[in-house]
Design a protein around this motif. Structure first.
Motif: not given
Length: 215
Positions: A131-140, A189-198
């Motif tokens: 709802p905040e217009g935010l997307y998660l990046r993969p865990r690092f 604020a921008e969605a990014q493609p996430c790798p299929e597996h880390k």
């Protein structure tokens, strides 16, 4: 507790699928895991500032080109820790004395279950941030991709992981209980493609546990 059979088999070093004996081991491990695992997690939302290769996350700073690149465009991030609890460690120690194969199967299933649990937590975080217009990046995680393992204690202190999860580390920065992880999760604020597996995004091409992304 949920785990991915394919991933558990990969941790076991099984090639070409599971035979009847291996499936029986996984079934026993699944039962054991359900009895001993107590999954818990904690998160802390922090400001993220990136200046060159320097990343500031309120609680600590890190000089890491890889982490800086991973968090590029993020103004906030989650510090994250999760564990399956000390009961899994105790069960593995007990089984090592009784049946090494069963101990290895439990270790493999627990490793996959931890990833599944972390994925489920991240999915819930992503839903909460949408709802905040935010997307998660993969865990690092510390120790991955040039993000020094020496920042592990910084993560634990910031998250109060000892008090909240019973999570600590050894002198070599290994987490205890063993089936535990810490990670930084960028908010963008921008969605990014996430790798299929880390593992598909890892630069260590010779690792025996690597899983190539399907094409």
């Amino acid at each position: 507790m949920r785990f991915r059979e394919e991933e558990a088999l990969r941790y076991l070093g099984a090639k070409g699928g599971a035979d009847a004996q291996t499936r029986a081991l996984l079934k026993k491990a699944e039962t054991e895991l359900a009895a001993c695992a107590v999954p818990r997690h904690t998160v802390l939302r922090v400001r993220a500032e990136i200046r060159g290769t320097r990343v500031s996350l309120e609680a600590f700073s890190a000089d890491s080109p890889a982490l800086a690149a991973h968090l590029s465009g993020c103004r906030e991030a989650y510090l994250f820790a999760a564990t399956l609890g000390a009961g899994v460690d105790r069960a593995m120690v007990r089984l090592e004395k009784l049946n090494v194969a069963e101990a290895l199967a439990l270790q493999a299933c627990a490793a996959s279950a931890l990833e599944c649990y972390a994925d489920d937590v991240c999915a819930a975080l992503a839903e909460a941030c949408a709802p905040e217009g935010l997307y998660l990046r993969p865990r690092f995680s510390p120790g991955y991709g040039g993000f020094s393992i020496e920042h592990q204690p910084d993560m634990l202190r910031a998250l109060q992981a000892d008090r909240r999860l019973g999570l600590a580390e050894t002198s070599s920065h290994m987490l205890t209980p063993l089936k535990s992880i810490t990670a930084v999760i960028g908010l963008s604020a921008e969605a990014q493609p996430c790798p299929e597996h880390k593992c598909a995004a890892c630069g260590n091409l010779t690792c025996e546990y690597r899983k190539e992304s399907s094409k």
